[in-house]
Design an enzyme around this catalytic site. Structure first.
Site, mmCIF file in Angstrom:
data_model
loop_
_atom_site.group_PDB
_atom_site.id
_atom_site.type_symbol
_atom_site.label_atom_id
_atom_site.label_comp_id
_atom_site.label_asym_id
_atom_site.label_seq_id
_atom_site.Cartn_x
_atom_site.Cartn_y
_atom_site.Cartn_z
ATOM 1 N N LYS A 101 0.823 -1.151 -0.100
ATOM 2 C CA LYS A 101 -0.037 0.029 -0.070
ATOM 3 C C LYS A 101 1.096 1.296 0.060
ATOM 4 O O LYS A 101 0.545 2.404 -0.541
ATOM 5 C CB LYS A 101 -0.898 -0.108 1.233
ATOM 6 C CG LYS A 101 -1.688 1.165 1.242
ATOM 7 C CD LYS A 101 -2.243 1.636 2.554
ATOM 8 C CE LYS A 101 -2.756 2.962 2.867
ATOM 9 N NZ LYS A 101 -2.874 3.151 4.116
ATOM 10 N N ASP B 215 -6.797 1.400 1.167
ATOM 11 C CA ASP B 215 -6.934 1.759 2.786
ATOM 12 C C ASP B 215 -8.419 1.319 3.171
ATOM 13 O O ASP B 215 -8.929 0.764 2.423
ATOM 14 C CB ASP B 215 -6.635 3.137 3.048
ATOM 15 C CG ASP B 215 -7.919 4.044 2.931
ATOM 16 O OD1 ASP B 215 -8.750 3.602 2.079
ATOM 17 O OD2 ASP B 215 -7.835 5.329 3.297
#
Length: 211
Positions: free
Chosen positions: A121, A139
């Site tokens: 991420k 997220d």
């Protein structure tokens, strides 16, 4: 609505609500973005933005950061949580950037993910926002909304990312993931969410959340 109709509606509504979207984490080059994203793990963007100006006063580039005592870094970033791990990661990755990349943040997922404290991420955020490479960082907001809109099965963030990339045009990824984050915070929170007042869920329906 068919799934494609939902996708089209989401894209159009988000563009209407958020025609321009800033990167939530304050930064001014790839290195400061990398450190800010690392600090954001299990911490709010607001808190990170309160802390990073003090950290940049100590060091805002890998050459200066590598010279700092880990305890000094830890003292500054303590409000962000996980400060022992994060301070060590910041110190070590700064040294690795110097040794392996001439002090520059690498422009590849593979090299970024070799750095301590940098997962997929974090690498995706840096690639998309620092270098303009199409990526879709997922997220908690994106994971929740994609499931709520029945655009993914909610199994895990990897599946959510895969589905997002399959459903949304690649040319929109870098902006769209930010638009979804802002929308999730403003209209579609995990708790206290009103379907009737939500500009998207009120139109396309919502899947009940188990989490």
């Amino acid at each position: 609505m068919t799934k494609q109709e939902k996708v089209t509606f989401v894209i159009e509504k988000l563009e209407e609500l958020y025609p321009t979207v800033p990167v939530p984490l304050d930064h001014y080059n790839p290195y400061t973005l990398l450190i800010a994203v690392l600090l954001s793990a299990q911490c709010t963007d607001v808190r990170v933005n309160q802390v990073t100006p003090h950290l940049w006063q100590l060091a805002d580039n890998p050459f200066d950061m590598a010279k700092q005592d880990v305890d000094d870094i830890k003292a500054i970033i303590r409000p962000c949580g996980l400060s022992p791990q994060k301070s060590k990661a910041i110190s070590v990755l700064s040294k690795m950037l110097i040794e392996n990349h001439a002090g520059e943040v690498p422009k590849s997922f593979e090299e970024l993910e070799k750095l301590p404290g940098v997962g997929h991420k974090t690498a995706s955020v840096v690639m998309s926002q620092a270098f303009g490479v199409p990526a879709f960082p997922v997220d908690t907001h994106i994971h929740r909304l994609m499931y709520r809109w029945n655009l993914t099965n909610g199994k895990n963030v990897m599946q959510t990312e895969k589905d997002a990339k399959r459903l949304f045009p690649k040319s929109l990824w870098n902006k769209l993931h930010l638009q979804i984050i802002f929308f999730g915070r403003e209209y579609c929170p995990a708790r206290g969410h009103s379907v009737e007042r939500c500009p998207i869920c009120s139109k396309i329906g919502r899947k009940s959340l188990s989490q």
